[in-house]
Scaffold this motif. Structure first.
Motif, PDB file in Angstrom:
ATOM      1  N   ALA A   4       0.815  -1.214   0.000  1.00  0.00           N
ATOM      2  CA  ALA A   4       0.000   0.000   0.000  1.00  0.00           C
ATOM      3  C   ALA A   4       0.846   1.260   0.000  1.00  0.00           C
ATOM      4  N   GLY A   5       2.164   1.096   0.138  1.00  0.00           N
ATOM      5  CA  GLY A   5       3.041   2.246   0.151  1.00  0.00           C
ATOM      6  C   GLY A   5       3.081   2.982   1.471  1.00  0.00           C
ATOM      7  N   VAL A   6       2.623   2.333   2.554  1.00  0.00           N
ATOM      8  CA  VAL A   6       2.630   2.986   3.867  1.00  0.00           C
ATOM      9  C   VAL A   6       3.746   2.445   4.751  1.00  0.00           C
ATOM     10  N   ALA A   7       4.610   1.602   4.193  1.00  0.00           N
ATOM     11  CA  ALA A   7       5.789   1.093   4.893  1.00  0.00           C
ATOM     12  C   ALA A   7       6.921   0.997   3.874  1.00  0.00           C
ATOM     13  N   PRO A   8       8.173   1.132   4.307  1.00  0.00           N
ATOM     14  CA  PRO A   8       9.311   1.073   3.378  1.00  0.00           C
ATOM     15  C   PRO A   8       9.360  -0.244   2.616  1.00  0.00           C
ATOM     16  N   SER A   9       9.773  -0.166   1.376  1.00  0.00           N
ATOM     17  CA  SER A   9       9.841  -1.346   0.518  1.00  0.00           C
ATOM     18  C   SER A   9      11.285  -1.808   0.332  1.00  0.00           C
ATOM     19  N   PHE A  76      -7.770  -0.136  -0.004  1.00  0.00           N
ATOM     20  CA  PHE A  76      -6.740  -0.996   0.583  1.00  0.00           C
ATOM     21  C   PHE A  76      -5.676  -0.161   1.277  1.00  0.00           C
ATOM     22  N   ARG A  77      -5.305   0.956   0.673  1.00  0.00           N
ATOM     23  CA  ARG A  77      -4.305   1.817   1.304  1.00  0.00           C
ATOM     24  C   ARG A  77      -4.828   2.365   2.626  1.00  0.00           C
ATOM     25  N   GLU A  78      -6.098   2.729   2.664  1.00  0.00           N
ATOM     26  CA  GLU A  78      -6.688   3.218   3.911  1.00  0.00           C
ATOM     27  C   GLU A  78      -6.731   2.114   4.967  1.00  0.00           C
ATOM     28  N   LEU A  79      -7.018   0.893   4.539  1.00  0.00           N
ATOM     29  CA  LEU A  79      -7.031  -0.238   5.463  1.00  0.00           C
ATOM     30  C   LEU A  79      -5.658  -0.445   6.078  1.00  0.00           C
ATOM     31  N   GLN A  80      -4.611  -0.400   5.264  1.00  0.00           N
ATOM     32  CA  GLN A  80      -3.261  -0.619   5.770  1.00  0.00           C
ATOM     33  C   GLN A  80      -2.830   0.499   6.715  1.00  0.00           C
ATOM     34  N   ARG A  81      -3.223   1.725   6.427  1.00  0.00           N
ATOM     35  CA  ARG A  81      -2.920   2.826   7.357  1.00  0.00           C
ATOM     36  C   ARG A  81      -3.604   2.587   8.700  1.00  0.00           C
ATOM     37  N   GLY A 170     -13.455  -3.716  11.442  1.00  0.00           N
ATOM     38  CA  GLY A 170     -13.925  -2.365  11.686  1.00  0.00           C
ATOM     39  C   GLY A 170     -13.436  -1.746  12.976  1.00  0.00           C
ATOM     40  N   PHE A 171     -12.524  -2.411  13.688  1.00  0.00           N
ATOM     41  CA  PHE A 171     -12.004  -1.846  14.929  1.00  0.00           C
ATOM     42  C   PHE A 171     -11.174  -0.598  14.635  1.00  0.00           C
ATOM     43  N   ALA A 224     -19.653  -7.968  19.235  1.00  0.00           N
ATOM     44  CA  ALA A 224     -21.005  -7.741  18.721  1.00  0.00           C
ATOM     45  C   ALA A 224     -21.168  -6.337  18.168  1.00  0.00           C
ATOM     46  N   GLY A 225     -20.432  -5.386  18.727  1.00  0.00           N
ATOM     47  CA  GLY A 225     -20.526  -4.011  18.260  1.00  0.00           C
ATOM     48  C   GLY A 225     -19.686  -3.715  17.041  1.00  0.00           C
ATOM     49  N   ALA A 226     -18.838  -4.659  16.644  1.00  0.00           N
ATOM     50  CA  ALA A 226     -17.986  -4.450  15.465  1.00  0.00           C
ATOM     51  C   ALA A 226     -18.774  -4.739  14.203  1.00  0.00           C
ATOM     52  N   GLY A 227     -18.296  -4.224  13.117  1.00  0.00           N
ATOM     53  CA  GLY A 227     -18.923  -4.507  11.836  1.00  0.00           C
ATOM     54  C   GLY A 227     -18.392  -5.815  11.261  1.00  0.00           C
ATOM     55  N   ILE A 228     -18.684  -6.038  10.009  1.00  0.00           N
ATOM     56  CA  ILE A 228     -18.179  -7.235   9.339  1.00  0.00           C
ATOM     57  C   ILE A 228     -17.161  -6.871   8.269  1.00  0.00           C
ATOM     58  N   ASP A 229     -16.884  -5.568   8.137  1.00  0.00           N
ATOM     59  CA  ASP A 229     -15.919  -5.168   7.121  1.00  0.00           C
ATOM     60  C   ASP A 229     -15.385  -3.777   7.463  1.00  0.00           C
ATOM     61  N   PHE A 230     -14.198  -3.489   6.980  1.00  0.00           N
ATOM     62  CA  PHE A 230     -13.568  -2.203   7.191  1.00  0.00           C
ATOM     63  C   PHE A 230     -14.203  -1.166   6.270  1.00  0.00           C
ATOM     64  N   GLU A 231     -14.512  -0.007   6.789  1.00  0.00           N
ATOM     65  CA  GLU A 231     -15.070   1.090   6.001  1.00  0.00           C
ATOM     66  C   GLU A 231     -14.085   2.256   6.018  1.00  0.00           C
ATOM     67  N   PRO A 232     -13.504   2.605   4.873  1.00  0.00           N
ATOM     68  CA  PRO A 232     -12.559   3.715   4.838  1.00  0.00           C
ATOM     69  C   PRO A 232     -13.255   5.013   5.232  1.00  0.00           C
ATOM     70  N   PRO A 233     -12.524   5.951   5.828  1.00  0.00           N
ATOM     71  CA  PRO A 233     -13.125   7.225   6.191  1.00  0.00           C
ATOM     72  C   PRO A 233     -13.602   7.977   4.951  1.00  0.00           C
ATOM     73  N   SER A 234     -14.734   8.608   5.059  1.00  0.00           N
ATOM     74  CA  SER A 234     -15.289   9.313   3.898  1.00  0.00           C
ATOM     75  C   SER A 234     -14.648  10.677   3.726  1.00  0.00           C
TER      76      SER A 234
END
Length: 234
Positions: A4-9, A76-81, A170-171, A224-234
Motif C-alpha cells: 500500500a506504500g505505507v511502509a518502506p519497501s 486498501f491503502r486506507e485499510l493498511q494505514r 472495523g475496529f 457484537a458491536g464491530a462490523g463485518i468489514d472495514f469502512e474507509p473514512p469518507s
C-alpha cells in the motif's frame, strides 16, 4: 503495508524478496518470491517446481490475482494505514499497564508482549503458551511467540498481537485500546506457580474466575458491536 506504500519497501535493495498473500495482503493462502536476477530466478523456479510445490490450484491463483488488484485500490491503502494505527494504540495501553512489549521484527502491524512480566509469588512467570490458552478462553485469539532472550521456540515467553483481522472487522483506535486493556487485565489476574513433576518443575497458572467471566462478557460485547468489514473514512 508495503504493497500500500505505507511502509518502506525492500524492492531495489534486496536480491530476493518473499512474502505471503494471506496475511496483511488479505488474500488467499499462498506466497510469492521476487528477484531481479535472471540466474536466481532460474534456480528458484527449479527449486519450487517441480521440487517443492505440488499441483497448483487455479482457483487460488485467480484469488491471488484479485487480491493484487485490490491492493492497488485507495480502500486498501486506507485499510493498511488503519492497521498500523491500530498497532500503536494497544502497544501504548499494554505499556501503561506495566507490561513489556517488543515490536515484532520484520513487520509493522504486530506487537510481541513479554508474558514473563506477569509473575507469581514464587517467582514463576506466565509463559507465552499459558497466556495464549488463557486469552483463548476469553475469546481473544493470539499466537505464542518468542521474544529476545528466549532459548527455544518450544517454550516461548511472549505472545504476538496482530491488528490486521480486527481492523478488517472495523475496529478503530478505541476498540484496539479496549482489547489491550482486556488482555492486560486478564493476564494480571493470573497467579503463575511451579509444582514438582516427573521431569522437574512444571509451570502452572490459576486464573481468577470472576475476572475471566467479566472479560468474556466484555469481549462478546466488543465483538457484537464491530462490523463485518472495514469502512474507509469518507
Amino acid at each position: 503495508p508495503i504493497a500500500a506504500g505505507v511502509a518502506p519497501s525492500p524492492v531495489g535493495f534486496a536480491d530476493v524478496i518473499t512474502f505471503t498473500t494471506h496475511k496483511s495482503l488479505c488474500g488467499p493462502r499462498g506466497a510469492v518470491i521476487l528477484t531481479r536476477s535472471p540466474e536466481l530466478a532460474r534456480r528458484i523456479d527449479r527449486a519450487v517446481f517441480p521440487g517443492e510445490q505440488g499441483g497448483p490450484h487455479l482457483n487460488t491463483i485467480v484469488a491471488q490475482a484479485v487480491a493484487f488488484k485490490l491492493a492497488r485500490s485507495q480502500a486498501f491503502r486506507e485499510l493498511q494505514r488503519a492497521i498500523l494505527q491500530n498497532r500503536v494504540a494497544p502497544t501504548d495501553e499494554l505499556q501503561r499497564a506495566g507490561l513489556t512489549v517488543y515490536l515484532a521484527v520484520g513487520t509493522q502491524d504486530s506487537t510481541n508482549l513479554d508474558c514473563s512480566s506477569v509473575g507469581g509469588p514464587d517467582g514463576t512467570a506466565v509463559s507465552g503458551d499459558q497466556a495464549a490458552r488463557i486469552l483463548d478462553l476469553a475469546g481473544i485469539v493470539v499466537n505464542r511467540n518468542t521474544i529476545p532472550g528466549d532459548l527455544s521456540a518450544a517454550s516461548p515467553s511472549g505472545i504476538r498481537l496482530g491488528t490486521t483481522w480486527v481492523t478488517q472487522r472495523g475496529f478503530g483506535e478505541q476498540e484496539s485500546r479496549e482489547v489491550a486493556r482486556l488482555i492486560a487485565g486478564l493476564l494480571q489476574a493470573c497467579t503463575p506457580y511451579s509444582q514438582a513433576g516427573r521431569k522437574g518443575a512444571q509451570r502452572r497458572a490459576k486464573v481468577d474466575y470472576g475476572k475471566l467471566m467479566e472479560t468474556q462478557c466484555r469481549v462478546r460485547d466488543l465483538a457484537a458491536g464491530a462490523g463485518i468489514d472495514f469502512e474507509p473514512p469518507s
